[in-house]
Design a protein around this motif. Structure first.
Motif, PDB file in Angstrom:
ATOM      1  N   PHE A  42       0.767  -1.180  -0.049  1.00 58.27           N
ATOM      2  CA  PHE A  42      -0.014   0.055   0.056  1.00 58.27           C
ATOM      3  C   PHE A  42       0.940   1.446   0.027  1.00 58.27           C
ATOM      4  N   MET A  43       1.991   1.308   0.779  1.00 57.77           N
ATOM      5  CA  MET A  43       2.755   2.442   1.108  1.00 57.77           C
ATOM      6  C   MET A  43       3.684   2.582  -0.275  1.00 57.77           C
ATOM      7  N   LYS A  44       4.026   1.457  -0.755  1.00 55.38           N
ATOM      8  CA  LYS A  44       4.749   1.479  -2.050  1.00 55.38           C
ATOM      9  C   LYS A  44       4.304   2.370  -3.304  1.00 55.38           C
ATOM     10  N   ILE A  45       2.881   1.787  -3.429  1.00 49.84           N
ATOM     11  CA  ILE A  45       1.930   2.306  -4.525  1.00 49.84           C
ATOM     12  C   ILE A  45       1.772   3.691  -4.211  1.00 49.84           C
ATOM     13  N   ALA A  46       1.408   4.094  -2.926  1.00 47.41           N
ATOM     14  CA  ALA A  46       1.242   5.471  -2.706  1.00 47.41           C
ATOM     15  C   ALA A  46       2.559   6.219  -3.034  1.00 47.41           C
ATOM     16  N   ASN A  47       3.856   5.825  -2.840  1.00 47.97           N
ATOM     17  CA  ASN A  47       4.691   6.631  -2.995  1.00 47.97           C
ATOM     18  C   ASN A  47       5.373   6.383  -4.245  1.00 47.97           C
ATOM     19  N   SER A  48       5.007   5.546  -5.045  1.00 49.75           N
ATOM     20  CA  SER A  48       5.582   5.485  -6.521  1.00 49.75           C
ATOM     21  C   SER A  48       5.269   6.527  -7.456  1.00 49.75           C
ATOM     22  N   SER A  49       6.071   6.896  -8.374  1.00 52.90           N
ATOM     23  CA  SER A  49       6.023   8.039  -9.415  1.00 52.90           C
ATOM     24  C   SER A  49       4.770   7.614 -10.142  1.00 52.90           C
ATOM     25  N   THR A  50       4.119   8.622 -10.583  1.00 60.37           N
ATOM     26  CA  THR A  50       2.883   8.846 -11.608  1.00 60.37           C
ATOM     27  C   THR A  50       3.456   8.318 -12.994  1.00 60.37           C
ATOM     28  N   MET A  51       2.732   7.531 -13.543  1.00 64.44           N
ATOM     29  CA  MET A  51       3.042   7.080 -15.063  1.00 64.44           C
ATOM     30  C   MET A  51       2.506   8.092 -15.705  1.00 64.44           C
ATOM     31  N   SER A  52       3.153   8.161 -17.105  1.00 62.51           N
ATOM     32  CA  SER A  52       2.531   9.128 -18.181  1.00 62.51           C
ATOM     33  C   SER A  52       1.725   8.307 -19.052  1.00 62.51           C
ATOM     34  N   ILE A  53       0.441   8.801 -19.028  1.00 64.48           N
ATOM     35  CA  ILE A  53      -0.432   8.018 -19.848  1.00 64.48           C
ATOM     36  C   ILE A  53      -1.120   8.908 -20.607  1.00 64.48           C
ATOM     37  N   THR A  54      -1.325   8.583 -21.994  1.00 64.25           N
ATOM     38  CA  THR A  54      -2.130   9.342 -22.882  1.00 64.25           C
ATOM     39  C   THR A  54      -3.619   8.593 -23.237  1.00 64.25           C
ATOM     40  N   PRO A  55      -4.905   9.458 -22.815  1.00 58.48           N
ATOM     41  CA  PRO A  55      -4.792  10.901 -22.501  1.00 58.48           C
ATOM     42  C   PRO A  55      -4.443  11.312 -21.034  1.00 58.48           C
ATOM     43  N   LYS A  56      -3.893  12.381 -20.677  1.00 59.34           N
ATOM     44  CA  LYS A  56      -3.842  12.890 -19.547  1.00 59.34           C
ATOM     45  C   LYS A  56      -5.049  13.007 -18.773  1.00 59.34           C
ATOM     46  N   ILE A  57      -5.010  12.351 -17.419  1.00 54.51           N
ATOM     47  CA  ILE A  57      -6.363  12.345 -16.567  1.00 54.51           C
ATOM     48  C   ILE A  57      -6.126  13.402 -15.039  1.00 54.51           C
ATOM     49  N   LYS A  58      -7.271  14.016 -14.890  1.00 55.43           N
ATOM     50  CA  LYS A  58      -7.200  14.812 -13.559  1.00 55.43           C
ATOM     51  C   LYS A  58      -8.148  13.835 -12.712  1.00 55.43           C
ATOM     52  N   PHE A  59      -7.998  14.029 -11.586  1.00 57.18           N
ATOM     53  CA  PHE A  59      -8.976  13.458 -10.352  1.00 57.18           C
ATOM     54  C   PHE A  59      -9.536  14.625  -9.745  1.00 57.18           C
ATOM     55  N   ARG A  60     -10.816  14.114  -9.395  1.00 56.21           N
ATOM     56  CA  ARG A  60     -11.551  15.386  -8.567  1.00 56.21           C
ATOM     57  C   ARG A  60     -12.568  14.478  -7.858  1.00 56.21           C
ATOM     58  N   GLU A  61     -12.997  15.156  -6.379  1.00 52.57           N
ATOM     59  CA  GLU A  61     -13.750  14.662  -5.658  1.00 52.57           C
ATOM     60  C   GLU A  61     -15.245  14.737  -6.031  1.00 52.57           C
ATOM     61  N   GLY A  62     -16.006  13.718  -6.092  1.00 51.88           N
ATOM     62  CA  GLY A  62     -17.188  13.835  -6.385  1.00 51.88           C
ATOM     63  C   GLY A  62     -18.217  14.513  -5.409  1.00 51.88           C
ATOM     64  N   THR A  63     -19.384  14.928  -5.989  1.00 48.78           N
ATOM     65  CA  THR A  63     -20.350  15.590  -4.921  1.00 48.78           C
ATOM     66  C   THR A  63     -21.774  14.946  -5.053  1.00 48.78           C
ATOM     67  N   GLU A  64     -22.680  15.374  -4.506  1.00 51.65           N
ATOM     68  CA  GLU A  64     -24.080  14.957  -4.719  1.00 51.65           C
ATOM     69  C   GLU A  64     -24.611  15.368  -6.174  1.00 51.65           C
ATOM     70  N   LYS A  65     -23.956  16.212  -6.703  1.00 52.29           N
ATOM     71  CA  LYS A  65     -24.249  16.815  -8.332  1.00 52.29           C
ATOM     72  C   LYS A  65     -24.138  15.486  -9.110  1.00 52.29           C
ATOM     73  N   ASP A  66     -23.065  14.653  -8.822  1.00 49.47           N
ATOM     74  CA  ASP A  66     -22.559  13.704  -9.491  1.00 49.47           C
ATOM     75  C   ASP A  66     -23.400  12.379  -9.331  1.00 49.47           C
ATOM     76  N   SER A  67     -24.417  12.520  -8.307  1.00 46.63           N
ATOM     77  CA  SER A  67     -25.142  11.399  -8.113  1.00 46.63           C
ATOM     78  C   SER A  67     -25.873  10.604  -9.000  1.00 46.63           C
ATOM     79  N   THR A  68     -26.572  11.203 -10.075  1.00 42.48           N
ATOM     80  CA  THR A  68     -27.136  10.670 -11.191  1.00 42.48           C
ATOM     81  C   THR A  68     -26.171   9.913 -12.145  1.00 42.48           C
ATOM     82  N   PHE A  69     -25.141  10.469 -12.299  1.00 42.63           N
ATOM     83  CA  PHE A  69     -24.310   9.853 -13.128  1.00 42.63           C
ATOM     84  C   PHE A  69     -23.654   8.542 -12.926  1.00 42.63           C
ATOM     85  N   ILE A  70     -23.086   8.717 -11.498  1.00 44.77           N
ATOM     86  CA  ILE A  70     -22.425   7.723 -10.747  1.00 44.77           C
ATOM     87  C   ILE A  70     -23.490   6.599 -10.510  1.00 44.77           C
ATOM     88  N   PHE A  71     -24.663   6.933 -10.093  1.00 42.72           N
ATOM     89  CA  PHE A  71     -25.701   5.903 -10.166  1.00 42.72           C
ATOM     90  C   PHE A  71     -26.094   4.789 -11.411  1.00 42.72           C
TER      91      PHE A  71
END
Length: 350
Positions: free
Chosen positions: A176-205
Motif C-alpha cells: 500500500f505504502m509503495k504504491i502511494a509513494n510510486s511515481s505517477t506514470m505518463s499516460i495518454t490521454p492525461k487525466i485529472k482526479f476530482r472529488e465527486g459531490t451530490e451533483k454527480d449522483s445521477t451519473f454515478i448511479f
C-alpha cells in the motif's frame, strides 16, 4: 460489497446460571482491555503475529473528530459487574444496497458462552443499526468454525462467498505504502482526479447499475439515486472521479471508497467500487486509481486497503494480483456473510 472480520472462538462451556446483561458504549479507557482480548483471539487462531494495532492507535479512534467505529461492551447487571463480551462495528456503504452495518468483531467470554448472549448482542447491534439508518449487516468468518457458522445461519445469515462467489482481497501495508509513494506514470490521454459531490449522483448511479449488469447482479441493486445523493451530500462516502485533462473533459472512471477499521491492523481504506469506462481500459488507468486511492488513504492515516471481487473476473484478478494484492478468501479461507434487510429488521424488533 464490503468485507468484515468476525473473529469467533465459540466453544460450548458448562451451563451456569444466566445473569442479566447491561450494555454500554466503550470509550478510549477500554482500549487496553479490548486490545488484550483481540490479542487473545489472535493467539487462539495462531495469528498473533498479524496484530499490528497498538493501544494508542485504538484509543485514537475514539477521540478522533471523525470517529466512526462503535465499541459495544456487555457486562453482568449487578453491583460487582463482570465483563461478558464486546462487539466492534460501524456503518459502511454498499453501492448495491446503500447504508449497512459492518460487524468487525464479536467476542463472548468463554464462561458465558452457550447462554444466548450472541443473539442478544445481534439484537442490540441491529437496533443501533436501524437508529443509524442501516438495514443490513455484514461480516466474515472462517468456514471451519462450525459453531459460529451454525449460529449465524440459525439467525438467517447468508454466506455470500458461497452464494455469490465474492472473494476478499487486500493490499498489505508495505505494498500500500509503495504504491502511494510510486511515481505517477505518463499516460495518454492525461487525466485529472476530482472529488465527486451530490451533483454527480445521477451519473454515478447509472454507472453503478451498468457495473452490476456486467457482473450479472443487477437484480441485487436496491440502492436508489436519492440514497446515493444523500450519502454523498453527508460525506458518509467518498467518490473519486477521473476525467481527461482537456477543455472538453470526458469521464474516464470512478471509485467509491471510505475508511474502515480492522481490529488486527487498525484503520484501512475500503474500495467499494472501481470502474473504468470501456474505451479507456487496458491503458494503465486502473493503476493510476490505485495510486491516487493509496495516497488519499495514507493522508487519512490508513495502513492498507481492502475490497471484494469475483474470482471469475479474470482481468480484475490478474490486475489486482499484479499489484501485490492478496486473495484472503483463497489464502486464509475467510467467507463473507450478511443479514438480509428483512432478517435484520426482524432481529431488531425481537
Amino acid at each position: 460489497m464490503i468485507l468484515i472480520f468476525v473473529i469467533s472462538q465459540c466453544k460450548p462451556t458448562a451451563k451456569m446460571s444466566k445473569p442479566n446483561l447491561k450494555f454500554r458504549e466503550g470509550t478510549e479507557k477500554d482500549s487496553r482491555f479490548i486490545l488484550n482480548k483481540v490479542t487473545d483471539l489472535a493467539r487462539f487462531m495462531d495469528t498473533e503475529d498479524m496484530v499490528t494495532l497498538t493501544e494508542e492507535d485504538f484509543a485514537k479512534e475514539f477521540t478522533s473528530e471523525n470517529k466512526f467505529i462503535n465499541l459495544l461492551i456487555a457486562e453482568t447487571d449487578e453491583e460487582d459487574s463482570k465483563f461478558v463480551g464486546y462487539a466492534i462495528f460501524f456503518p459502511f456503504f454498499s453501492s448495491y444496497s446503500g447504508k449497512r452495518l459492518y460487524l468487525e468483531d464479536l467476542f463472548i467470554e468463554e464462561k458465558y458462552r452457550g447462554n444466548g448472549f450472541g443473539k442478544t448482542f445481534f439484537r442490540e447491534i441491529t437496533k443501533i443499526g436501524i437508529n443509524k439508518g442501516c438495514y443490513s449487516m455484514e461480516w466474515t468468518t472462517l468456514p471451519d468454525n462450525d459453531i459460529a457458522v451454525g449460529f449465524y445461519k440459525s439467525l438467517g445469515a447468508i454466506n455470500k462467498t458461497e452464494t455469490e462467489k465474492w472473494h476478499a482481497y487486500y493490499l498489505p501495508k508495505d505494498v500500500f505504502m509503495k504504491i502511494a509513494n510510486s511515481s505517477t506514470m505518463s499516460i495518454t490521454p492525461k487525466i485529472k482526479f476530482r472529488e465527486g459531490t451530490e451533483k454527480d449522483s445521477t451519473f454515478i448511479f447509472i454507472k453503478i447499475v451498468d457495473l452490476s449488469k456486467v457482473s450479472g447482479s443487477d437484480n441485487l441493486v436496491t440502492l436508489t439515486e436519492k440514497d446515493l445523493e444523500k450519502e454523498l451530500k453527508n460525506k458518509f462516502i467518498n467518490v473519486l472521479i477521473a476525467e481527461t485533462d482537456e477543455e472538453d473533459s470526458k469521464f474516464v472512471g470512478f471509485s467509491l471508497y471510505f475508511p474502515f477499521f480492522n481490529s488486527f491492523y487498525g484503520k484501512r481504506l475500503y474500495m467499494e467500487d472501481l470502474f473504468i469506462d470501456e474505451q479507456y481500459r487496458g491503458h494503465g488507468f486502473g493503476k493510476l486509481f490505485l495510486q491516487e486511492l493509496s495516497k488519499i488513504g495514507v493522508q487519512r492515516g490508513c495502513a492498507g486497503m481492502e475490497w471484494l471481487t469475483h474470482p471469475e473476473n479474470n482481468g480484475a484478478v490478474r490486475f489486482y494480483k499484479s499489484h501485490g494484492a492478496i486473495d484472503k478468501t483463497e489464502t486464509e479461507k475467510w467467507h463473507a456473510y450478511y443479514l438480509p434487510k428483512d432478517v435484520f429488521i426482524k432481529m431488531a424488533n425481537l
